[in-house]
Design an enzyme around this catalytic site. Structure first.
Site, PDB file in Angstrom:
ATOM      1  N   TYR A 145     -50.534 -35.122   2.935  1.00  0.00           N
ATOM      2  CA  TYR A 145     -51.378 -35.878   3.664  1.00  0.00           C
ATOM      3  C   TYR A 145     -52.604 -35.246   3.972  1.00  0.00           C
ATOM      4  O   TYR A 145     -52.573 -33.653   4.014  1.00  0.00           O
ATOM      5  CB  TYR A 145     -50.887 -36.208   5.199  1.00  0.00           C
ATOM      6  N   ASP A 204     -56.439 -32.012   9.813  1.00  0.00           N
ATOM      7  CA  ASP A 204     -55.242 -31.754   9.591  1.00  0.00           C
ATOM      8  C   ASP A 204     -54.883 -32.005   8.277  1.00  0.00           C
ATOM      9  O   ASP A 204     -55.447 -33.106   7.737  1.00  0.00           O
ATOM     10  CB  ASP A 204     -54.126 -32.261  10.596  1.00  0.00           C
ATOM     11  N   PHE A 214     -56.581 -41.204   6.768  1.00  0.00           N
ATOM     12  CA  PHE A 214     -55.564 -40.329   6.177  1.00  0.00           C
ATOM     13  C   PHE A 214     -55.308 -40.892   4.697  1.00  0.00           C
ATOM     14  O   PHE A 214     -55.095 -41.867   4.270  1.00  0.00           O
ATOM     15  CB  PHE A 214     -54.082 -40.472   6.886  1.00  0.00           C
TER      16      PHE A 214
END
Length: 241
Positions: free
Chosen positions: A160, A171, A230
C-alpha cells in the site's frame, strides 16, 4: 539553585547564549572527553529548549530570550527576583495558556481538514471510474484481479501507499519494500470495507473520508478529520477459519 528552576532549562541556555551573543564568538574547544561530555549535555538540552520555544512560537507564545537568559543567570547567582510561589503561579499560567492555544490550533486545523476533505470527495465522486459506496467510501480499479475476494474475518497481505489529499505521503509499505499482513477486521473501516471488493491480484485506489479512517482525533502524524488516499495491491488471503 532553587528547585523551581529546572536543570535542563539552565543548561539549555548554552544554545540561546550562542544565538544571542557576538557573531565573532570563538567555537567551544573540545579537547578532552570531559569537554565533549559537557558540550554534548549542553547541546542536547539546548536543542530540546529550542524545539520547545519554536513550538510555542507557532501558537503565538514568543518568550523574551533576554528575560529568559536573565532568569537563568539570576538563578545561577541565587538572586532570583520572584518568590517560589510566584514562579509556580507564573509557570502554571504559562502551561495552561500553551495547552489552550494548542487545543485551539488543533480545532482550527481539524476544521480546515474536514472542509478540504469534503470538498475533495465531492469533486472526486464525479470522476469516471470512481465508485461511491453507501458508507461514503470511494474507490477505483487500477488493476483488475481474478482471484478470490477476502472476507472480513480473513488476514490479507498487501502492498500500500498512503497519502493525504495534497499528495504528501504518511505511510507506505511500497517505500519500505516490505508488504504488510494483518487481519481485515483490525484496520480502519475504510480498509475493511474496501478490501472486500478486491480480488487477489488487483490494485485499487481508496478515497477514505475521515469517519472511515482515523476519525475526529486522528493518529500519530495523521491529524483529525483527515481524508486519506491509499493505493492498495492485494497480494494474498490467509484464511483464519
Amino acid at each position: 539553585m532553587r528547585k523551581a528552576i529546572k536543570l535542563s532549562v539552565i543548561a539549555a541556555a548554552i544554545s540561546l547564549i550562542s544565538a544571542c551573543g557576538n557573531a565573532e564568538q570563538k567555537p567551544v574547544e573540545l579537547k578532552t572527553d570531559l569537554d565533549k561530555q559537557s558540550y554534548a549535555l549542553g547541546a542536547s538540552m539546548g536543542r530540546y529548549l529550542n524545539d520547545n520555544l519554536s513550538k510555542n512560537a507557532e501558537i503565538g507564545i514568543v518568550l523574551d530570550q533576554e528575560k529568559l537568559l536573565g532568569g537563568i543567570k539570576d538563578a545561577l547567582s541565587e538572586n532570583i527576583q520572584l518568590t517560589e510561589d510566584e514562579i509556580k503561579t507564573v509557570m502554571m499560567a504559562l502551561e495552561a495558556d500553551v495547552k489552550q492555544r494548542r487545543m485551539d490550533k488543533q480545532k482550527e486545523l481539524s476544521a480546515a481538514a474536514q472542509g478540504a476533505g469534503e470538498k475533495f470527495l465531492a469533486e472526486n465522486a464525479k470522476r469516471d471510474g470512481v465508485t461511491v459506496t453507501e458508507s461514503g467510501l470511494q474507490f477505483e480499479v487500477l488493476t483488475a484481479g481474478e482471484g478470490e475476494k477476502p472476507a472480513a474475518t480473513d488476514q490479507v497481505t498487501v502492498h500500500y501507499h498512503g497519502t493525504f489529499i495534497d499528495g504528501s505521503v504518511f505511510d507506505s509499505s511500497v517505500e519500505r519494500g516490505e508488504p504488510a499482513t494483518f487481519g481485515l477486521n483490525q484496520v480502519i473501516p475504510g480498509w475493511t470495507e474496501g478490501l472486500q471488493h478486491m480480488p487477489v491480484g488487483s490494485k485499487y485506489k481508496f478515497y477514505i473520508p475521515y469517519n472511515l479512517a482515523y476519525g475526529e482525533n486522528g493518529r500519530s502524524s495523521i491529524p483529525g478529520y483527515s481524508t486519506l488516499i491509499f493505493e492498495v495491491e492485494l497480494l494474498d488471503i490467509v484464511k483464519t477459519h
